[in-house]
Write a protein that holds these residues in place. Structure first.
Motif, mmCIF file in Angstrom:
data_model
loop_
_atom_site.group_PDB
_atom_site.id
_atom_site.type_symbol
_atom_site.label_atom_id
_atom_site.label_comp_id
_atom_site.label_asym_id
_atom_site.label_seq_id
_atom_site.Cartn_x
_atom_site.Cartn_y
_atom_site.Cartn_z
ATOM 1 N N THR A 95 0.841 -1.194 0.000
ATOM 2 C CA THR A 95 0.000 0.000 0.000
ATOM 3 C C THR A 95 0.876 1.243 0.000
ATOM 4 O O THR A 95 0.653 2.172 -0.791
ATOM 5 C CB THR A 95 -0.943 0.002 1.217
ATOM 6 O OG1 THR A 95 -1.764 -1.161 1.165
ATOM 7 C CG2 THR A 95 -1.810 1.241 1.238
ATOM 8 N N GLU A 96 1.864 1.271 0.863
ATOM 9 C CA GLU A 96 2.755 2.429 0.913
ATOM 10 C C GLU A 96 3.483 2.625 -0.411
ATOM 11 O O GLU A 96 3.549 3.732 -0.946
ATOM 12 C CB GLU A 96 3.770 2.263 2.040
ATOM 13 C CG GLU A 96 4.666 3.469 2.194
ATOM 14 C CD GLU A 96 5.602 3.367 3.369
ATOM 15 O OE1 GLU A 96 6.614 4.107 3.350
ATOM 16 O OE2 GLU A 96 5.357 2.581 4.292
ATOM 17 N N ARG A 97 4.017 1.558 -0.977
ATOM 18 C CA ARG A 97 4.775 1.646 -2.226
ATOM 19 C C ARG A 97 3.891 2.110 -3.381
ATOM 20 O O ARG A 97 4.230 3.040 -4.107
ATOM 21 C CB ARG A 97 5.398 0.290 -2.564
ATOM 22 C CG ARG A 97 6.240 0.316 -3.847
ATOM 23 C CD ARG A 97 6.773 -1.058 -4.201
ATOM 24 N NE ARG A 97 5.747 -1.988 -4.627
ATOM 25 C CZ ARG A 97 5.172 -1.995 -5.837
ATOM 26 N NH1 ARG A 97 5.520 -1.100 -6.729
ATOM 27 N NH2 ARG A 97 4.253 -2.895 -6.137
ATOM 28 N N ARG A 98 2.747 1.482 -3.531
ATOM 29 C CA ARG A 98 1.871 1.804 -4.661
ATOM 30 C C ARG A 98 1.290 3.211 -4.554
ATOM 31 O O ARG A 98 1.181 3.923 -5.560
ATOM 32 C CB ARG A 98 0.766 0.767 -4.791
ATOM 33 C CG ARG A 98 1.278 -0.579 -5.268
ATOM 34 C CD ARG A 98 0.193 -1.646 -5.192
ATOM 35 N NE ARG A 98 0.693 -2.943 -5.535
ATOM 36 C CZ ARG A 98 0.664 -3.464 -6.756
ATOM 37 N NH1 ARG A 98 0.154 -2.776 -7.751
ATOM 38 N NH2 ARG A 98 1.150 -4.672 -6.985
ATOM 39 N N CYS A 99 0.937 3.636 -3.356
ATOM 40 C CA CYS A 99 0.415 4.995 -3.180
ATOM 41 C C CYS A 99 1.513 6.033 -3.429
ATOM 42 O O CYS A 99 1.261 7.073 -4.036
ATOM 43 C CB CYS A 99 -0.192 5.160 -1.789
ATOM 44 S SG CYS A 99 -1.755 4.274 -1.584
ATOM 45 N N ALA A 100 2.714 5.745 -2.966
ATOM 46 C CA ALA A 100 3.832 6.666 -3.198
ATOM 47 C C ALA A 100 4.112 6.793 -4.694
ATOM 48 O O ALA A 100 4.331 7.904 -5.193
ATOM 49 C CB ALA A 100 5.077 6.180 -2.465
ATOM 50 N N GLU A 101 4.099 5.674 -5.410
ATOM 51 C CA GLU A 101 4.305 5.712 -6.862
ATOM 52 C C GLU A 101 3.212 6.532 -7.537
ATOM 53 O O GLU A 101 3.478 7.339 -8.418
ATOM 54 C CB GLU A 101 4.307 4.306 -7.445
ATOM 55 C CG GLU A 101 5.563 3.528 -7.185
ATOM 56 C CD GLU A 101 5.481 2.095 -7.701
ATOM 57 O OE1 GLU A 101 4.456 1.702 -8.324
ATOM 58 O OE2 GLU A 101 6.451 1.353 -7.472
#
Length: 59
Positions: A40-46
């Motif tokens: 979730t953190e990675r995809r939202c940051a991207e």
């Protein structure tokens, strides 16, 4: 969209849930929870890396 999410948010949710289900089958609930947090953190940051508007109201 039935969840009140944009199209992009729903894509992230669907992908994260699928990844967590796979991980749960391999390592159990703790592994699934880790995948949810990390993905979730990675995809939202991207998704928001540029910080600007997307130009489309539902994406």
């Amino acid at each position: 969209m039935q969840k009140g999410l944009s199209g992009a948010q729903n894509e992230i949710l669907t992908a994260v849930v699928a990844a967590a289900r796979e991980e749960r089958g391999r390592t159990g609930a703790e592994g699934a929870e880790r995948v949810v947090a990390e993905e979730t953190e990675r995809r939202c940051a991207e998704r928001h890396e540029g910080g600007g508007p997307t130009g489309h109201p539902w994406r």
